[in-house]
Write a protein that holds these residues in place. Structure first.
Motif, mmCIF file in Angstrom:
data_model
loop_
_atom_site.group_PDB
_atom_site.id
_atom_site.type_symbol
_atom_site.label_atom_id
_atom_site.label_comp_id
_atom_site.label_asym_id
_atom_site.label_seq_id
_atom_site.Cartn_x
_atom_site.Cartn_y
_atom_site.Cartn_z
ATOM 1 N N GLY A 198 69.202 120.806 46.785
ATOM 2 C CA GLY A 198 70.308 120.877 47.724
ATOM 3 C C GLY A 198 70.341 122.202 48.468
ATOM 4 N N VAL A 199 70.880 122.143 49.663
ATOM 5 C CA VAL A 199 70.911 123.321 50.532
ATOM 6 C C VAL A 199 71.760 124.441 49.933
ATOM 7 N N ALA A 200 72.836 124.081 49.239
ATOM 8 C CA ALA A 200 73.744 125.109 48.704
ATOM 9 C C ALA A 200 73.028 126.049 47.740
ATOM 10 N N LYS A 201 72.022 125.532 47.033
ATOM 11 C CA LYS A 201 71.309 126.381 46.074
ATOM 12 C C LYS A 201 70.534 127.485 46.787
ATOM 13 N N LEU A 202 70.154 127.236 48.044
ATOM 14 C CA LEU A 202 69.492 128.298 48.813
ATOM 15 C C LEU A 202 70.395 129.518 48.946
ATOM 16 N N THR A 203 71.687 129.281 49.090
ATOM 17 C CA THR A 203 72.619 130.396 49.262
ATOM 18 C C THR A 203 72.684 131.255 47.996
ATOM 19 N N SER A 204 72.721 130.612 46.834
ATOM 20 C CA SER A 204 72.749 131.403 45.600
ATOM 21 C C SER A 204 71.417 132.109 45.381
ATOM 22 N N TRP A 205 70.306 131.447 45.741
ATOM 23 C CA TRP A 205 68.977 132.078 45.631
ATOM 24 C C TRP A 205 68.882 133.283 46.569
ATOM 25 N N ARG A 206 69.485 133.137 47.748
ATOM 26 C CA ARG A 206 69.474 134.232 48.721
ATOM 27 C C ARG A 206 70.085 135.481 48.113
ATOM 28 N N GLU A 207 71.196 135.322 47.427
ATOM 29 C CA GLU A 207 71.872 136.465 46.800
ATOM 30 C C GLU A 207 71.016 137.049 45.686
ATOM 31 N N LEU A 208 70.389 136.194 44.897
ATOM 32 C CA LEU A 208 69.598 136.651 43.759
ATOM 33 C C LEU A 208 68.277 137.294 44.198
ATOM 34 N N CYS A 209 67.754 136.845 45.329
ATOM 35 C CA CYS A 209 66.451 137.336 45.794
ATOM 36 C C CYS A 209 66.524 138.689 46.484
ATOM 37 N N GLY A 210 67.705 139.086 46.923
ATOM 38 C CA GLY A 210 67.809 140.351 47.635
ATOM 39 C C GLY A 210 66.993 140.314 48.917
ATOM 40 N N ASP A 211 66.079 141.276 49.061
ATOM 41 C CA ASP A 211 65.283 141.378 50.282
ATOM 42 C C ASP A 211 64.014 140.527 50.242
ATOM 43 N N THR A 212 63.734 139.884 49.111
ATOM 44 C CA THR A 212 62.521 139.070 49.015
ATOM 45 C C THR A 212 62.672 137.821 49.883
ATOM 46 N N PRO A 213 61.731 137.573 50.794
ATOM 47 C CA PRO A 213 61.829 136.388 51.648
ATOM 48 C C PRO A 213 61.945 135.102 50.829
ATOM 49 N N LEU A 214 62.764 134.178 51.331
ATOM 50 C CA LEU A 214 63.056 132.924 50.638
ATOM 51 C C LEU A 214 62.579 131.746 51.485
ATOM 52 N N ILE A 215 61.797 130.875 50.856
ATOM 53 C CA ILE A 215 61.235 129.723 51.554
ATOM 54 C C ILE A 215 61.840 128.433 51.000
ATOM 55 N N ALA A 216 62.283 127.573 51.901
ATOM 56 C CA ALA A 216 62.814 126.259 51.531
ATOM 57 C C ALA A 216 61.698 125.231 51.668
ATOM 58 N N ILE A 217 61.496 124.436 50.619
ATOM 59 C CA ILE A 217 60.448 123.419 50.638
ATOM 60 C C ILE A 217 60.959 122.136 49.995
ATOM 61 N N GLY A 218 60.423 121.021 50.442
ATOM 62 C CA GLY A 218 60.739 119.742 49.815
ATOM 63 C C GLY A 218 61.599 118.863 50.699
ATOM 64 N N GLY A 219 60.980 117.850 51.295
ATOM 65 C CA GLY A 219 61.710 116.924 52.139
ATOM 66 C C GLY A 219 62.223 117.533 53.426
ATOM 67 N N MET A 220 61.638 118.637 53.849
ATOM 68 C CA MET A 220 62.137 119.328 55.039
ATOM 69 C C MET A 220 61.649 118.643 56.316
ATOM 70 N N SER A 221 62.550 118.597 57.291
ATOM 71 C CA SER A 221 62.239 118.066 58.611
ATOM 72 C C SER A 221 62.852 119.000 59.647
ATOM 73 N N ILE A 222 62.518 118.773 60.892
ATOM 74 C CA ILE A 222 63.093 119.615 61.947
ATOM 75 C C ILE A 222 64.617 119.509 61.932
ATOM 76 N N ASP A 223 65.136 118.304 61.741
ATOM 77 C CA ASP A 223 66.586 118.110 61.741
ATOM 78 C C ASP A 223 67.271 118.853 60.601
ATOM 79 N N ARG A 224 66.548 119.022 59.499
ATOM 80 C CA ARG A 224 67.130 119.687 58.323
ATOM 81 C C ARG A 224 66.885 121.192 58.312
ATOM 82 N N ALA A 225 66.010 121.672 59.157
ATOM 83 C CA ALA A 225 65.588 123.075 59.087
ATOM 84 C C ALA A 225 66.737 124.046 59.335
ATOM 85 N N GLN A 226 67.547 123.785 60.352
ATOM 86 C CA GLN A 226 68.606 124.734 60.684
ATOM 87 C C GLN A 226 69.594 124.882 59.535
#
Length: 198
Positions: free
Chosen positions: A136-164
């Motif tokens: 789920g997209v919401a987990k990216l937000t918690s990962w963002r906080e935990l990762c600090g400055d480390t770049p974060l990549i979203a993968i799995g079922g991604m499409s152009i419509d879902r990218a934003q």
């Protein structure tokens, strides 16, 4: 080094030779269950076309082959970390991306000071059988906080419509696989991805 926001993943140098010239600047070669000489040949072909087009090539899993071929970036899954010689990888100067699915894996990854962390599958994926349900997209937000400055990549079922939505949730980069390779015109899909992410 800033990573491009669009990160396609292909299972052969054939795809890379076909699509990188369209303007892809970050790509992963992910070959599974192939003989070493086949892997080596695909890596060398992919490396050549990426060098010609200013594209960063990331080799999945085969870290020794990547070192031998003079590549400078690898991606490791959690199971790959069990067998990888991190000292040899660091000595070779390789940059490293690492897959994560839960907080224990994220802690393990961050301890290795990776150049990026991937989280997935964000949406259901047909790419491979996984024990992980969609994150789920919401987990990216918690990962963002935990990762600090480390770049974060979203993968799995991604499409152009879902990218934003993934970018809005905190992802720096969105990885795409079957959205391109199963498209009726992969070239058009790559062009659309590039237009949507730059």
């Amino acid at each position: 080094m800033t990573l491009d926001r669009f990160y396609p993943i292909f299972d052969s140098a054939d795809w890379i030779e076909r699509l990188v010239p369209l303007g892809i600047k970050l790509v992963q070669l992910r070959i599974k269950n192939a003989a070493p000489e086949v892997v080596d040949a695909h890596i060398l072909r992919a490396k050549s076309v990426c060098a010609d087009h200013g594209c960063t090539l990331i080799i999945n899993d085969y870290w020794q082959a990547a070192i031998d071929a003079g590549c400078d970036y690898i991606h490791l899954g959690q199971e790959d970390l069990d067998d990888a010689d991190m000292n040899a990888i660091r000595a070779a100067g390789l940059r490293i991306g690492i897959s994560t699915h839960d907080k224990a894996e994220l802690r393990r990854a961050l301890a290795l000071e990776p150049d990026y962390v991937a989280l997935g599958p964000i949406y259901p994926t047909i790419l491979k059988k996984m024990k992980w349900h969609q994150q789920g997209v919401a987990k990216l937000t918690s990962w963002r906080e935990l990762c600090g400055d480390t770049p974060l990549i979203a993968i799995g079922g991604m499409s152009i419509d879902r990218a934003q939505g993934a970018f809005d949730a905190g992802a720096d980069v969105v990885a795409a696989v079957t959205d391109i390779t199963l498209h009726k015109c992969p070239e058009d899909r790559v062009r659309a991805w590039i237009a949507a992410t730059r």
